[in-house]
Write a protein that holds these residues in place. Sequence first.
Motif, PDB file in Angstrom:
ATOM      1  N   ALA A 178       0.825  -1.207   0.000  1.00  0.00           N
ATOM      2  CA  ALA A 178       0.000   0.000   0.000  1.00  0.00           C
ATOM      3  C   ALA A 178       0.860   1.258   0.000  1.00  0.00           C
ATOM      4  CB  ALA A 178      -0.935   0.000   1.203  1.00  0.00           C
ATOM      5  N   ALA A 179       1.943   1.241   0.758  1.00  0.00           N
ATOM      6  CA  ALA A 179       2.819   2.415   0.805  1.00  0.00           C
ATOM      7  C   ALA A 179       3.508   2.641  -0.536  1.00  0.00           C
ATOM      8  CB  ALA A 179       3.852   2.243   1.917  1.00  0.00           C
ATOM      9  N   TYR A 180       3.985   1.567  -1.160  1.00  0.00           N
ATOM     10  CA  TYR A 180       4.616   1.726  -2.473  1.00  0.00           C
ATOM     11  C   TYR A 180       3.598   2.195  -3.523  1.00  0.00           C
ATOM     12  CZ  TYR A 180       9.469   0.298  -1.920  1.00  0.00           C
ATOM     13  OH  TYR A 180      10.796   0.282  -1.595  1.00  0.00           O
ATOM     14  N   ALA A 181       2.358   1.713  -3.425  1.00  0.00           N
ATOM     15  CA  ALA A 181       1.322   2.175  -4.348  1.00  0.00           C
ATOM     16  C   ALA A 181       1.049   3.662  -4.152  1.00  0.00           C
ATOM     17  CB  ALA A 181       0.047   1.366  -4.136  1.00  0.00           C
ATOM     18  N   ALA A 182       1.008   4.083  -2.891  1.00  0.00           N
ATOM     19  CA  ALA A 182       0.803   5.503  -2.602  1.00  0.00           C
ATOM     20  C   ALA A 182       1.944   6.339  -3.171  1.00  0.00           C
ATOM     21  CB  ALA A 182       0.681   5.711  -1.089  1.00  0.00           C
ATOM     22  N   GLN A 183       3.176   5.857  -3.008  1.00  0.00           N
ATOM     23  CA  GLN A 183       4.320   6.589  -3.544  1.00  0.00           C
ATOM     24  C   GLN A 183       4.232   6.713  -5.066  1.00  0.00           C
ATOM     25  OE1 GLN A 183       7.639   4.524  -4.526  1.00  0.00           O
ATOM     26  NE2 GLN A 183       9.122   6.200  -4.421  1.00  0.00           N
ATOM     27  N   ALA A 184       3.830   5.612  -5.719  1.00  0.00           N
ATOM     28  CA  ALA A 184       3.730   5.636  -7.179  1.00  0.00           C
ATOM     29  C   ALA A 184       2.679   6.642  -7.652  1.00  0.00           C
ATOM     30  CB  ALA A 184       3.397   4.242  -7.699  1.00  0.00           C
ATOM     31  N   LEU A 185       1.587   6.746  -6.916  1.00  0.00           N
ATOM     32  CA  LEU A 185       0.564   7.746  -7.245  1.00  0.00           C
ATOM     33  C   LEU A 185       1.088   9.159  -7.029  1.00  0.00           C
ATOM     34  CD1 LEU A 185      -2.584   6.100  -5.605  1.00  0.00           C
ATOM     35  CD2 LEU A 185      -2.327   6.595  -8.047  1.00  0.00           C
ATOM     36  N   VAL A 186       1.719   9.378  -5.887  1.00  0.00           N
ATOM     37  CA  VAL A 186       2.220  10.707  -5.560  1.00  0.00           C
ATOM     38  C   VAL A 186       3.281  11.166  -6.559  1.00  0.00           C
ATOM     39  CG1 VAL A 186       3.548  12.019  -3.845  1.00  0.00           C
ATOM     40  CG2 VAL A 186       1.669  10.545  -3.109  1.00  0.00           C
ATOM     41  N   ASP A 187       4.162  10.258  -6.945  1.00  0.00           N
ATOM     42  CA  ASP A 187       5.236  10.605  -7.868  1.00  0.00           C
ATOM     43  C   ASP A 187       4.774  10.683  -9.323  1.00  0.00           C
ATOM     44  OD1 ASP A 187       6.999  10.779  -5.797  1.00  0.00           O
ATOM     45  OD2 ASP A 187       8.061   8.903  -6.210  1.00  0.00           O
ATOM     46  N   GLY A 188       3.509  10.316  -9.586  1.00  0.00           N
ATOM     47  CA  GLY A 188       2.982  10.384 -10.941  1.00  0.00           C
ATOM     48  C   GLY A 188       3.391   9.222 -11.817  1.00  0.00           C
ATOM     49  N   ASP A 189       3.937   8.155 -11.207  1.00  0.00           N
ATOM     50  CA  ASP A 189       4.320   6.981 -12.001  1.00  0.00           C
ATOM     51  C   ASP A 189       3.096   6.232 -12.506  1.00  0.00           C
ATOM     52  OD1 ASP A 189       6.972   7.585 -11.476  1.00  0.00           O
ATOM     53  OD2 ASP A 189       7.055   6.282  -9.703  1.00  0.00           O
ATOM     54  N   ILE A 190       2.000   6.292 -11.742  1.00  0.00           N
ATOM     55  CA  ILE A 190       0.731   5.676 -12.139  1.00  0.00           C
ATOM     56  C   ILE A 190      -0.391   6.650 -11.821  1.00  0.00           C
ATOM     57  CG2 ILE A 190       1.523   3.299 -11.792  1.00  0.00           C
ATOM     58  CD1 ILE A 190       0.020   3.298  -9.120  1.00  0.00           C
ATOM     59  N   SER A 191      -1.535   6.425 -12.455  1.00  0.00           N
ATOM     60  CA  SER A 191      -2.713   7.240 -12.164  1.00  0.00           C
ATOM     61  C   SER A 191      -3.825   6.424 -11.534  1.00  0.00           C
ATOM     62  CB  SER A 191      -3.225   7.896 -13.451  1.00  0.00           C
ATOM     63  OG  SER A 191      -3.652   6.895 -14.378  1.00  0.00           O
ATOM     64  N   GLY A 192      -3.626   5.104 -11.472  1.00  0.00           N
ATOM     65  CA  GLY A 192      -4.668   4.229 -10.953  1.00  0.00           C
ATOM     66  C   GLY A 192      -5.512   3.594 -12.029  1.00  0.00           C
ATOM     67  N   GLU A 193      -5.134   3.793 -13.289  1.00  0.00           N
ATOM     68  CA  GLU A 193      -5.880   3.207 -14.404  1.00  0.00           C
ATOM     69  C   GLU A 193      -5.527   1.734 -14.571  1.00  0.00           C
ATOM     70  OE1 GLU A 193      -8.250   4.713 -16.291  1.00  0.00           O
ATOM     71  OE2 GLU A 193      -8.032   6.366 -14.872  1.00  0.00           O
ATOM     72  N   GLU A 194      -6.487   0.956 -15.040  1.00  0.00           N
ATOM     73  CA  GLU A 194      -6.245  -0.457 -15.297  1.00  0.00           C
ATOM     74  C   GLU A 194      -5.080  -0.620 -16.269  1.00  0.00           C
ATOM     75  OE1 GLU A 194      -8.677  -4.504 -16.713  1.00  0.00           O
ATOM     76  OE2 GLU A 194      -9.680  -2.542 -16.685  1.00  0.00           O
ATOM     77  N   GLY A 195      -4.153  -1.514 -15.918  1.00  0.00           N
ATOM     78  CA  GLY A 195      -2.982  -1.749 -16.748  1.00  0.00           C
ATOM     79  C   GLY A 195      -1.746  -1.007 -16.296  1.00  0.00           C
ATOM     80  N   ASP A 196      -1.895  -0.004 -15.416  1.00  0.00           N
ATOM     81  CA  ASP A 196      -0.731   0.667 -14.850  1.00  0.00           C
ATOM     82  C   ASP A 196       0.137  -0.345 -14.104  1.00  0.00           C
ATOM     83  OD1 ASP A 196      -1.496   3.148 -15.738  1.00  0.00           O
ATOM     84  OD2 ASP A 196      -2.115   3.918 -13.779  1.00  0.00           O
ATOM     85  N   THR A 197       1.438  -0.175 -14.178  1.00  0.00           N
ATOM     86  CA  THR A 197       2.348  -1.056 -13.443  1.00  0.00           C
ATOM     87  C   THR A 197       3.285  -0.210 -12.575  1.00  0.00           C
ATOM     88  OG1 THR A 197       3.996  -1.111 -15.217  1.00  0.00           O
ATOM     89  CG2 THR A 197       2.304  -2.819 -15.234  1.00  0.00           C
ATOM     90  N   PHE A 198       3.708  -0.777 -11.460  1.00  0.00           N
ATOM     91  CA  PHE A 198       4.651  -0.090 -10.587  1.00  0.00           C
ATOM     92  C   PHE A 198       5.466  -1.124  -9.822  1.00  0.00           C
ATOM     93  CE2 PHE A 198       0.889  -0.844  -8.060  1.00  0.00           C
ATOM     94  CZ  PHE A 198       1.336  -1.110  -6.774  1.00  0.00           C
ATOM     95  N   GLU A 199       6.625  -0.693  -9.338  1.00  0.00           N
ATOM     96  CA  GLU A 199       7.504  -1.552  -8.558  1.00  0.00           C
ATOM     97  C   GLU A 199       7.226  -1.352  -7.073  1.00  0.00           C
ATOM     98  OE1 GLU A 199       9.709  -3.855  -9.467  1.00  0.00           O
ATOM     99  OE2 GLU A 199       9.291  -3.557 -11.613  1.00  0.00           O
TER     100      GLU A 199
END
Length: 343
Positions: A289-310
């Motif tokens: 959850a924390a890494y997902a939050a970071q990815a959203l904050v940093d603009g790496d993902i927007s939460g759309e289906e198919g987005d990927t993050f580390e």
Amino acid sequence: MKIRNGRISALAALALAASMALTACGSDSEGGDSGDGGGGDVAITMLPKNLGNPYFDTSTAGAEKAADEFGGSIDEVGPDAASPDAQVPFINTAAQQGVDALIVSANDPEALCDALDEASSAGTKIVTFDSDTNPECRDLYINQATSEGIAKAQVDLIAEQIGDEGEIAILSAAANATNQNAWIEMMEKELADNHPNIELVDTVYGDDDDQTSFDKTAALLQSHPNLKGIISPTTVGIAAAARYLSTSEYKGKVALTGLGTPNQMRDYVKDGTVTAFALWNPGDLGYLAAYAAQALVDGDISGEEGDTFEAGDLGEFTVGADGVVLLGDPFVFDKSNIDDFDF
């Protein structure tokens, strides 16, 4: 980087807002608008259903570990008792502080939405974990496992333990808890479809309170003298039920399974009160959850289906339909493996 893990009671929420308003990341210093790929530490508020719950203590520790890795801070706040109204002041405070992200285990799918919408409008990214809101009220939901998978694991365990026949009951958490109700609905379907000789005779609610859950267990056994098993899909409930059974005449006669942590359940597994139970690692859930939050904050993902993050040690994750990210399948703990885990 400083980790803040302040456990703040509901009575202090408004005072916190007055004394700390707008001092967190998101003011004129570093990090407010986080769509630029990251500028400064990511400030995250973690809001579990309630404080003092070993499950959420572990998930927060996982989030803190992640924040330590990516350079952020975690503030854990929350009510003492699990209720939707009690969570709202903490959401409002987070929005007023201008935190980058809010990670919430929702006590109700709808009651928090107005407050979450206001926080989102103020620029805070909203991640739910463990228990979801309506999808439109958040950016991502970190799901520990599918409802179907969790339900099937618990039904399979109780079926094995009672010989696939007889009366069972469910000891749940709060009556309006999103995740609990989804699991119960799927358990009912699994029983009807694949276990015709098992009868679900009662569902009761312990409100994620130890003493209430203990008392509800006693009442179930008094009300249903032919009861052969109990499923408790809540860490507070299964531990309270095990505590009751362990010193009662029903020990070894009434099976108990559900969702619990190894440290809570170890003694009850070793003394024969409980044969096996299931759970995911809540530390991993908070970490993800924390890494997902970071990815959203940093603009790496927007939460759309198919987005990927580390997600650090957990690897790469993909956002599914309705902004859901799946941690994985539940794990079964028993006497053979419980000493391999410490949470």
